[in-house]
Scaffold this motif. Structure first.
Motif, PDB file in Angstrom:
ATOM      1  N   SER A 164       0.685  -1.169  -0.024  1.00 25.14           N
ATOM      2  CA  SER A 164      -0.025  -0.095   0.108  1.00 25.14           C
ATOM      3  C   SER A 164       0.861   1.234   0.128  1.00 25.14           C
ATOM      4  CB  SER A 164      -0.870   0.096   1.127  1.00 25.14           C
ATOM      5  OG  SER A 164      -1.883  -1.073   1.122  1.00 25.14           O
ATOM      6  N   HIS A 165       2.025   1.011  -0.293  1.00 26.65           N
ATOM      7  CA  HIS A 165       3.011   2.362  -0.268  1.00 26.65           C
ATOM      8  C   HIS A 165       3.067   2.733  -1.769  1.00 26.65           C
ATOM      9  CE1 HIS A 165       6.854   4.525   0.025  1.00 26.65           C
ATOM     10  NE2 HIS A 165       6.757   4.504   1.480  1.00 26.65           N
ATOM     11  N   PRO A 166       3.054   4.141  -1.855  1.00 24.41           N
ATOM     12  CA  PRO A 166       3.327   4.610  -3.153  1.00 24.41           C
ATOM     13  C   PRO A 166       4.388   4.114  -3.897  1.00 24.41           C
ATOM     14  CG  PRO A 166       3.588   6.455  -1.435  1.00 24.41           C
ATOM     15  CD  PRO A 166       3.571   5.051  -0.948  1.00 24.41           C
ATOM     16  N   ASN A 167       5.542   3.576  -3.419  1.00 25.88           N
ATOM     17  CA  ASN A 167       6.563   3.157  -4.328  1.00 25.88           C
ATOM     18  C   ASN A 167       6.670   1.876  -4.213  1.00 25.88           C
ATOM     19  OD1 ASN A 167       7.571   5.817  -2.641  1.00 25.88           O
ATOM     20  ND2 ASN A 167       8.257   5.685  -4.838  1.00 25.88           N
ATOM     21  N   ALA A 168       7.560   1.208  -5.315  1.00 29.98           N
ATOM     22  CA  ALA A 168       7.672  -0.270  -5.342  1.00 29.98           C
ATOM     23  C   ALA A 168       8.405  -0.786  -4.136  1.00 29.98           C
ATOM     24  CB  ALA A 168       8.633  -0.675  -6.527  1.00 29.98           C
ATOM     25  N   VAL A 169       8.134  -1.851  -3.610  1.00 35.56           N
ATOM     26  CA  VAL A 169       8.822  -2.466  -2.493  1.00 35.56           C
ATOM     27  C   VAL A 169       9.467  -3.803  -2.694  1.00 35.56           C
ATOM     28  CG1 VAL A 169       8.318  -3.527  -0.036  1.00 35.56           C
ATOM     29  CG2 VAL A 169       7.148  -1.321  -0.872  1.00 35.56           C
ATOM     30  N   GLU A 170      10.607  -4.119  -2.073  1.00 36.52           N
ATOM     31  CA  GLU A 170      11.340  -5.427  -2.424  1.00 36.52           C
ATOM     32  C   GLU A 170      11.212  -6.175  -0.981  1.00 36.52           C
ATOM     33  OE1 GLU A 170      15.340  -4.333  -3.401  1.00 36.52           O
ATOM     34  OE2 GLU A 170      14.717  -3.066  -4.767  1.00 36.52           O
ATOM     35  N   VAL A 171      10.886  -7.516  -1.262  1.00 42.36           N
ATOM     36  CA  VAL A 171      10.770  -8.252   0.014  1.00 42.36           C
ATOM     37  C   VAL A 171      11.695  -9.687  -0.206  1.00 42.36           C
ATOM     38  CG1 VAL A 171       9.114  -9.634   1.148  1.00 42.36           C
ATOM     39  CG2 VAL A 171       8.618  -7.913  -0.075  1.00 42.36           C
ATOM     40  N   GLU A 172      12.252  -9.985   1.251  1.00 45.40           N
ATOM     41  CA  GLU A 172      13.014 -11.009   1.518  1.00 45.40           C
ATOM     42  C   GLU A 172      12.237 -11.829   2.651  1.00 45.40           C
ATOM     43  OE1 GLU A 172      17.320 -10.889  -0.352  1.00 45.40           O
ATOM     44  OE2 GLU A 172      17.091 -10.161   1.561  1.00 45.40           O
ATOM     45  N   LEU A 173      12.161 -13.155   2.794  1.00 47.68           N
ATOM     46  CA  LEU A 173      11.839 -13.816   3.873  1.00 47.68           C
ATOM     47  C   LEU A 173      12.950 -14.773   4.314  1.00 47.68           C
ATOM     48  CD1 LEU A 173       8.839 -15.116   1.994  1.00 47.68           C
ATOM     49  CD2 LEU A 173       8.781 -13.445   3.624  1.00 47.68           C
ATOM     50  N   TYR A 174      13.199 -14.496   5.676  1.00 49.33           N
ATOM     51  CA  TYR A 174      14.301 -14.908   6.380  1.00 49.33           C
ATOM     52  C   TYR A 174      14.208 -16.132   7.394  1.00 49.33           C
ATOM     53  CZ  TYR A 174      16.022 -10.499   4.984  1.00 49.33           C
ATOM     54  OH  TYR A 174      16.232  -9.724   3.936  1.00 49.33           O
ATOM     55  N   SER A 175      14.674 -17.370   7.398  1.00 49.36           N
ATOM     56  CA  SER A 175      14.526 -18.207   8.337  1.00 49.36           C
ATOM     57  C   SER A 175      15.267 -17.881   9.549  1.00 49.36           C
ATOM     58  CB  SER A 175      15.067 -19.739   7.972  1.00 49.36           C
ATOM     59  OG  SER A 175      14.957 -20.772   8.994  1.00 49.36           O
ATOM     60  N   GLN A 176      14.684 -17.972  10.693  1.00 52.35           N
ATOM     61  CA  GLN A 176      15.412 -17.853  12.102  1.00 52.35           C
ATOM     62  C   GLN A 176      15.846 -19.071  12.669  1.00 52.35           C
ATOM     63  OE1 GLN A 176      15.348 -14.111  12.813  1.00 52.35           O
ATOM     64  NE2 GLN A 176      14.661 -14.528  10.845  1.00 52.35           N
ATOM     65  N   ASP A 177      15.693 -20.221  12.090  1.00 57.62           N
ATOM     66  CA  ASP A 177      16.283 -21.499  12.817  1.00 57.62           C
ATOM     67  C   ASP A 177      17.383 -21.960  11.900  1.00 57.62           C
ATOM     68  OD1 ASP A 177      14.190 -21.380  14.551  1.00 57.62           O
ATOM     69  OD2 ASP A 177      12.779 -22.108  13.003  1.00 57.62           O
TER      70      ASP A 177
END
Length: 125
Positions: free
Chosen positions: A37-50
C-alpha cells in the motif's frame, strides 16, 4: 515362536524407525500474502530464524509494485520460524519487519511454517 532371523529383522526395523524419526525434518509449505500500500515499489525477502536460509535467495528479491498484492509460496521445515523483511526499492532506510538483510528486530513480522497462508501483510506508509 519367532526365529532368530525374524527377531533380527524387527530389531533392524526398530532402529531404522527411531533413527529416521530423530534425524529427518518434515517439509511443510506456507504462503505469505503481501500487499504493497506504499506509493513506491517494495522489495521483500523472507528469512528463516532457525537455519541459514532466505527466500528467494541468490541475490534476488520479491518485487511488489505500488498497489500490488502477491502470494509468495514457500517450502520450509515444519515448525520453522520465518520473518519478512521489506523495504522501499532503492531506499533501504524505509523498511518493514526485519528490514534488509534481516538486520532489525520486530514484534509481529514472523510466522511459523505449518502449512496454510499468513494473514494479508499490508506494507503501508
Amino acid at each position: 515362536m519367532k526365529t532368530i532371523r525374524q527377531r533380527a529383522g524387527l530389531a533392524a526395523l526398530s532402529i531404522f524407525v527411531l533413527w529416521g524419526g530423530v534425524s529427518a525434518a518434515s517439509a511443510a509449505d506456507v504462503t505469505f500474502q503481501m500487499m504493497n500500500s506504499h506509493p513506491n515499489a517494495v522489495e521483500v525477502e523472507l528469512y528463516s530464524q532457525d537455519r541459514d536460509h532466505l527466500w528467494p535467495g541468490n541475490n534476488q528479491v520479491y518485487l511488489l509494485d505500488d498497489g500490488e498484492t502477491k502470494q509468495i509460496p514457500l517450502s520450509c521445515d515444519d515448525g520453522e520460524k520465518i520473518c519478512y523483511g521489506a523495504w522501499v526499492s532503492g531506499d533501504k532506510t524505509t523498511y518493514w519487519g526485519t528490514g534488509p538483510d534481516n538486520a532489525e528486530t520486530c514484534s509481529d513480522c514472523c510466522y511459523t511454517c505449518q502449512g496454510g497462508n499468513t494473514e494479508e501483510i499490508n506494507l503501508t506508509e
